[in-house]
Design a protein around this motif. Structure first.
Motif, short mmCIF file in Angstrom:
data_model
loop_
_atom_site.label_atom_id
_atom_site.label_comp_id
_atom_site.label_asym_id
_atom_site.label_seq_id
_atom_site.Cartn_x
_atom_site.Cartn_y
_atom_site.Cartn_z
N GLN A 89 0.83 -1.20 0.00
CA GLN A 89 0.00 0.00 0.00
C GLN A 89 0.87 1.26 0.00
OE1 GLN A 89 -3.49 0.30 0.06
NE2 GLN A 89 -3.58 -1.90 -0.33
N ALA A 93 1.14 4.03 -2.94
CA ALA A 93 0.79 5.41 -2.60
C ALA A 93 1.90 6.38 -3.01
CB ALA A 93 0.52 5.53 -1.10
N SER A 127 -2.51 9.96 0.02
CA SER A 127 -2.58 8.54 -0.37
C SER A 127 -2.13 7.64 0.78
CB SER A 127 -1.70 8.28 -1.59
OG SER A 127 -2.19 8.96 -2.72
N SER A 131 -4.17 4.69 2.74
CA SER A 131 -3.61 3.35 2.92
C SER A 131 -3.67 2.91 4.38
CB SER A 131 -2.15 3.34 2.44
OG SER A 131 -2.06 3.63 1.07
N THR A 135 -5.80 -0.19 5.81
CA THR A 135 -5.09 -1.23 6.54
C THR A 135 -5.70 -1.46 7.91
OG1 THR A 135 -3.03 -0.66 5.39
CG2 THR A 135 -2.83 -1.96 7.40
#
Length: 201
Positions: A89, A93, A127, A131, A135
């Motif tokens: 992630q 990002a 971003s 993420s 998560t």
């Protein structure tokens, strides 16, 4: 479980994600062998179903915390399972950062470490927050699943106190509480995104 696992997996996953970014073919320090190793670790880690991971790393869990049962023990596989997920992630990002900004920073003479902190992490903050939010929601699901192996928490309540004893109401309440945590996480994440976007406007 969620908070401690997110902190540990977040730090390690962030480091691995940055290394993937830097050592990739378009990175600041391309290193094909290192990138291949990290990429394979992340791919394999993301591919193993969590319930299988719980069983596979039991010896490692006992080595780290002295037991394979309970909330503390389950935190280990949750962290191990979350690190590759979050690392990917982070990589994705930061890849969204405009290459032109990176090139401008290089032209100004900034080193790789400075570019990571002053360009990638700064420009990719929105971003990254998305993420982290995604998560954490995934982590909530893992902690609920951990209840199946004596991990405690709402998952254990739903399974042991609800399903196994035929108490549908307990299972339903546990499910509602988990959903509330997910919704709260999403609300907080969206608020942070709006705050960051407003600060940059």
């Amino acid at each position: 479980m969620t908070v401690s696992a997110m902190i540990i997996a977040g730090v390690i996953g962030l480091i691995i994600g940055i290394l993937l970014l830097l050592t990739g073919s378009r990175g600041l320090s391309p290193n094909a062998p290192l990138y291949w190793v990290l990429d394979q670790i992340v791919n394999i880690g993301r591919s193993i179903p969590f319930i299988i991971l719980l069983a596979i790393i039991m010896p490692f869990t006992r080595l780290i915390v002295g037991t394979s049962i309970g909330t503390t023990a389950v935190t280990v596989p949750i962290v191990v399972g979350t690190i590759p997920f979050f690392a990917r992630q982070v990589q994705n990002a930061l890849l969204e950062v405009d290459p032109g900004v990176v090139e401008a920073a290089q032209a100004m003479g900034l080193g790789n470490l400075a570019i990571v902190f002053r360009v990638y992490l700064k420009e990719g903050l929105i971003s990254l927050v998305r993420s982290v939010n995604f998560t954490i929601i995934n982590l909530i699901g893992l902690t609920a699943m951990a209840g199946a192996v004596g991990g405690g928490g709402l998952g254990a309540t739903a399974l042991q106190e609800g399903y196994q004893r035929g108490r549908t109401d307990v299972t339903f309440v546990a499910m509602i509480l988990i959903l509330i945590f997910v919704f709260l996480t999403q609300i907080i994440g969206n608020a942070l995104l709006r705050l960051i976007a407003h600060g940059r406007a």
